[in-house]
Design a protein around this motif. Structure first.
Motif, mmCIF file in Angstrom:
data_model
loop_
_atom_site.group_PDB
_atom_site.id
_atom_site.type_symbol
_atom_site.label_atom_id
_atom_site.label_comp_id
_atom_site.label_asym_id
_atom_site.label_seq_id
_atom_site.Cartn_x
_atom_site.Cartn_y
_atom_site.Cartn_z
ATOM 1 N N LYS A 106 0.833 -1.211 0.000
ATOM 2 C CA LYS A 106 0.000 0.000 0.000
ATOM 3 C C LYS A 106 0.865 1.257 0.000
ATOM 4 N N ALA A 107 1.975 1.233 0.749
ATOM 5 C CA ALA A 107 2.868 2.385 0.797
ATOM 6 C C ALA A 107 3.485 2.649 -0.574
ATOM 7 N N LEU A 123 0.850 4.148 -2.760
ATOM 8 C CA LEU A 123 0.632 5.527 -2.354
ATOM 9 C C LEU A 123 1.722 6.437 -2.914
ATOM 10 N N GLU A 124 2.971 5.972 -2.857
ATOM 11 C CA GLU A 124 4.079 6.762 -3.386
ATOM 12 C C GLU A 124 3.924 6.981 -4.893
ATOM 13 N N GLU A 125 3.532 5.928 -5.624
ATOM 14 C CA GLU A 125 3.329 6.053 -7.061
ATOM 15 C C GLU A 125 2.175 7.007 -7.364
ATOM 16 N N LYS A 126 1.107 6.917 -6.570
ATOM 17 C CA LYS A 126 -0.035 7.805 -6.753
ATOM 18 C C LYS A 126 0.364 9.264 -6.495
ATOM 19 N N ALA A 132 -3.618 10.742 3.131
ATOM 20 C CA ALA A 132 -3.433 9.442 2.484
ATOM 21 C C ALA A 132 -3.010 8.386 3.496
ATOM 22 N N ALA A 133 -2.137 8.760 4.432
ATOM 23 C CA ALA A 133 -1.692 7.802 5.452
ATOM 24 C C ALA A 133 -2.857 7.414 6.355
ATOM 25 N N LEU A 134 -3.687 8.364 6.724
ATOM 26 C CA LEU A 134 -4.843 8.056 7.564
ATOM 27 C C LEU A 134 -5.825 7.154 6.831
ATOM 28 N N GLN A 135 -6.006 7.396 5.533
ATOM 29 C CA GLN A 135 -6.899 6.546 4.740
ATOM 30 C C GLN A 135 -6.350 5.124 4.682
ATOM 31 N N MET A 136 -5.036 5.007 4.529
ATOM 32 C CA MET A 136 -4.425 3.684 4.458
ATOM 33 C C MET A 136 -4.620 2.955 5.786
ATOM 34 N N LEU A 137 -4.382 3.637 6.890
ATOM 35 C CA LEU A 137 -4.547 3.012 8.198
ATOM 36 C C LEU A 137 -6.012 2.781 8.525
ATOM 37 N N GLY A 138 -6.858 3.697 8.104
ATOM 38 C CA GLY A 138 -8.288 3.573 8.374
ATOM 39 C C GLY A 138 -8.939 2.487 7.554
ATOM 40 N N GLY A 139 -8.301 2.092 6.480
ATOM 41 C CA GLY A 139 -8.861 1.070 5.603
ATOM 42 C C GLY A 139 -8.526 -0.336 6.062
ATOM 43 N N GLY A 140 -8.464 -0.528 7.364
ATOM 44 C CA GLY A 140 -8.210 -1.869 7.886
ATOM 45 C C GLY A 140 -6.746 -2.215 7.990
ATOM 46 N N MET A 141 -5.876 -1.248 7.769
ATOM 47 C CA MET A 141 -4.450 -1.539 7.786
ATOM 48 C C MET A 141 -3.820 -1.269 9.145
#
Length: 108
Positions: free
Chosen positions: A20-21, A24-27, A90-99
Motif C-alpha cells: 500500500k505504501a 501511495l508513493e506512485e499515486k 493518504a496515510a490516515l486513509q491507508m490506516l483507516g482502511g483496515g491496515m
C-alpha cells in the motif's frame, strides 16, 4: 500482551502495508497541487511527493523584485503545506482502511 498474536498474520500484514505504501508513493507522483499568491500573480505547482514541478509568474511582477520574492515564498509555503496535508490524509486513509494493526482491540 501478545496473546493470540499470529506472527504469520503479522508478516502478511506488513507485506500488505509495504504494498500500500508503494502504491501511495506512485499515486503521489501523479498528484498535482497548486497554490496561488497575490491574487494569482504567482502560482506554484508541486507533485504529491513535494517536488516543485511548475512556477508561473505574472509579467507585472518582473519589475518588483521584493514583491515577487514575498509572493513566491508565500506560494511555495502554501503548496508545501498542501503536500503535507495530502500525505497525512493518504496515510490516515491507508490506516483507516483496515491496515491499522492496533485498531482491532480498541473499545472492546
Amino acid at each position: 500482551m501478545f496473546e493470540g498474536l499470529n506472527m504469520g498474520d503479522m508478516g502478511k500484514m506488513l507485506e500488505e502495508i509495504q504494498k500500500k505504501a508503494k502504491e501511495l508513493e506512485e499515486k503521489n507522483e501523479s498528484i498535482e497541487l497548486t497554490a496561488k499568491s497575490g491574487g494569482g500573480l504567482v502560482k506554484v505547482t508541486a507533485n504529491g511527493k513535494g517536488e516543485i514541478i511548475d512556477i508561473e509568474i505574472d509579467d507585472s511582477l518582473l519589475e518588483d523584485k521584493e514583491a515577487l520574492q514575498i509572493l513566491l515564498i508565500s506560494a511555495i509555503n502554501d503548496v508545501m503545506k498542501m503536500v503535507e496535508d495530502n500525505k497525512k490524509s493518504a496515510a490516515l486513509q491507508m490506516l483507516g482502511g483496515g491496515m491499522n494493526p492496533f485498531a482491532g482491540g480498541q473499545g472492546q
